[in-house]
Design an enzyme around this catalytic site. Structure first.
Site, short mmCIF file in Angstrom:
data_model
loop_
_atom_site.label_atom_id
_atom_site.label_comp_id
_atom_site.label_asym_id
_atom_site.label_seq_id
_atom_site.Cartn_x
_atom_site.Cartn_y
_atom_site.Cartn_z
N GLU A 167 0.88 -1.28 -0.04
CA GLU A 167 -0.12 -0.14 -0.21
C GLU A 167 0.85 1.17 -0.21
O GLU A 167 0.79 1.96 0.93
CB GLU A 167 -1.16 0.02 1.12
CG GLU A 167 -2.02 -1.28 1.11
CD GLU A 167 -3.13 -1.23 2.22
OE1 GLU A 167 -2.97 -0.34 3.09
OE2 GLU A 167 -4.05 -1.99 2.02
N GLU A 351 -5.87 -7.96 -0.48
CA GLU A 351 -6.65 -7.46 0.71
C GLU A 351 -8.09 -7.18 0.58
O GLU A 351 -8.00 -6.51 -0.24
CB GLU A 351 -5.89 -6.60 1.68
CG GLU A 351 -4.64 -6.86 2.31
CD GLU A 351 -4.07 -5.50 3.09
OE1 GLU A 351 -4.91 -4.85 3.76
OE2 GLU A 351 -2.91 -5.92 3.25
O1 IFM Z 1 -4.70 -3.55 8.81
C1 IFM Z 1 -4.85 -2.76 7.62
C2 IFM Z 1 -3.34 -3.39 6.89
O2 IFM Z 1 -2.23 -3.17 7.36
C3 IFM Z 1 -3.20 -2.81 5.62
N1 IFM Z 1 -4.58 -2.74 4.64
C4 IFM Z 1 -5.64 -2.36 5.53
C5 IFM Z 1 -5.86 -2.93 6.72
C6 IFM Z 1 -7.04 -2.52 7.45
O3 IFM Z 1 -7.01 -1.28 7.57
#
Ligand code: IFM
Length: 440
Positions: A167, A351
């Site tokens: 990210e 994710e």
């Molecule tokens: O927990 C985070 C993760 O570290 C990165 N993506 C989003 C998730 C939820 O906020």
């Protein structure tokens, strides 16, 4: 009920994801201080000033956690190595105990039939590098490449896939413009430098891993659908600016070797000198792109300097993070990326998941909302696949309840409930739903 494995193409990869600092327990095993430790130790930054010192104690309990992954029937485990665990000062000396830990962890995955999907940076910058300016300092690309070299030499022969940085938007914008994540800055010049250096470091890391003979290398970006708050042209322009710096900046750099004009309106005077020359490195070919997707935002124009916009509340049902549930956004990004950026390159949802106010009652957690969230997003994946999008896998966030950064341990994203007093793990109804869906 979740869609079944057999509803997806053959060899579609199902997984669950975690990250080092959020679960391991950074006080164990000789890890160095990170900028999250110092950020959390500064009043007002993190709920109850909580940090990742103990987290889920995955450092000691990893066999049990991998057993849970395998018992659910997942194919891949997306995990990260911590820079500060491997190199406590960020440069130079290697912490043998840290590398040994990841060595055991990967062998543990392989022994259970899980494919290791490695991320090399999920935000735990070693504090000594933060002292030197962290992501604002161009030298970070070389520091990162050296760390990647060390990890690659030890683990590269056994990982299934690898992505350098999780990210980039959060590393850059959330942490240097909004100040919500470490190092907590609110400065446009710092942001422009960090966002560019993240891409440069990504490119250098890909080169290092490629030179070492590794394959299946990718990038993982996060995306948020930007709705204009109303029908006005001003709201449409504000949403377009949000979309440009959130959703387009990194993929434009990675796949087109340029930055969006809407972002250059704000960034041009602040980008590091000679930034255009770095695209040759940034565009190092990759084998897949990972999307992290959770929500949409409503964007309104606002007075003040660029980007002159504000988020306003939206009408859809929300998760415990206050994030609207908008599964159509995932379909939008899958089709948009394949059409405008990635073509036939494999895509993965790396994710997706929700925080919910889970309660453990009589040894069970009935998180039916989370099951519905997964179902709705998996349906959008199936829709995109039917339209020809080369989506090849989906990874739920997250295996375990864990350290949700500035929100501490309050927000629970796990398929498995963690009691942060006793550290006991209890699979939730969503875990059992996944196990049912993945059978056979
Ligand atoms: O927990 C985070 C993760 O570290 C990165 N993506 C989003 C998730 C939820 O906020």
């Amino acid at each position: 009920m979740l869609p079944k494995r057999s509803d997806f193409p053959k060899d579609f990869q199902f997984g669950a994801a975690t990250s080092a600092y959020q679960i391991e327990g950074h006080q164990f095993g000789g890890a160095g201080l990170t900028h999250w430790d110092t950020f959390a130790a500064t009043p007002g930054n993190v709920v109850r000033a909580e940090d990742g010192a103990r987290a889920c104690d995955h450092f000691h309990r990893w066999p049990q956690d991998l057993d849970l992954m395998a018992a659910a029937g997942f194919d891949t485990y997306r995990f990260s190595t911590s820079w500060a665990r491997v190199m406590p000062e960020g440069r130079g000396a290697v912490n043998a105990e840290g590398l040994d830990f990841y060595d055991r962890l990967i062998d543990g995955m392989l022994a259970r039939g899980l494919k290791p999907a490695l991320t090399l940076y999920h935000w735990e910058l070693p504090a000594p590098l933060a002292d030197l300016g962290g992501w604002r300092n161009r030298d970070i690309a070389d520091w990162f490449a050296d760390y990647v070299q060390v990890v690659t030499a030890r683990l590269g022969d056994r990982v299934w896939s690898a992505a350098p940085i999780n990210e980039p938007w959060c590393v850059g914008w959330l942490s240097h413009f909004l100040g919500q994540h470490a190092p907590g800055l609110r400065d446009i010049r710092a942001t422009a430098h960090a966002m560019h250096h993240v891409l440069l470091a990504h490119g250098r890391a890909i080169q290092v891993m490629r030179d070492a003979g590794m394959g299946n290398l990718g990038a993982v970006c996060n995306f948020e659908y930007a709705h204009p708050a109303d029908d006005s042209p001003e709201a449409a322009q504000a949403a377009a600016r949000y979309d440009a710096y959130y959703n387009q900046f990194f993929v434009s750099g990675l796949f087109k070797g340029e930055y969006p004009v809407e972002v250059l309106e704000g960034f041009a005077p602040h980008l590091p000198k000679g930034w255009q020359d770095d695209f040759a490195t940034i565009r190092a070919p990759i084998d897949w792109l990972g999307l992290n997707y959770y929500t949409c935002k409503r964007i309104a124009p606002a007075p003040g300097p660029w980007p002159a916009l504000a988020e306003v509340p939206g009408p859809l049902p929300k998760t415990a993070m206050g994030w609207e549930i908008y599964p159509e956004g995932l379909h939008h990004f899958l089709t948009w990326l394949a059409r405008d950026y990635t073509g036939t390159l494999p895509l993965y949802v790396t994710e997706n998941g929700m925080a919910a106010p889970d309660v453990l009652r009589a040894g069970a957690v009935d998180d039916t909302d989370r099951i519905a969230y997964f179902r709705a997003h998996l349906d959008q994946c199936l829709r995109a696949i039917a339209q020809g999008v080369p989506l090849q896998g989906y990874m739920a966030w997250s295996l375990l309840d864990n350290y949700e950064w500035a929100l501490g341990y309050e927000k629970r994203f796990g398929l498995v409930h963690v009691d942060f007093e006793t550290l006991q793990r209890t699979p939730k109804a969503s875990y059992h739903a996944w196990a049912q869906a993945l059978k056979g």
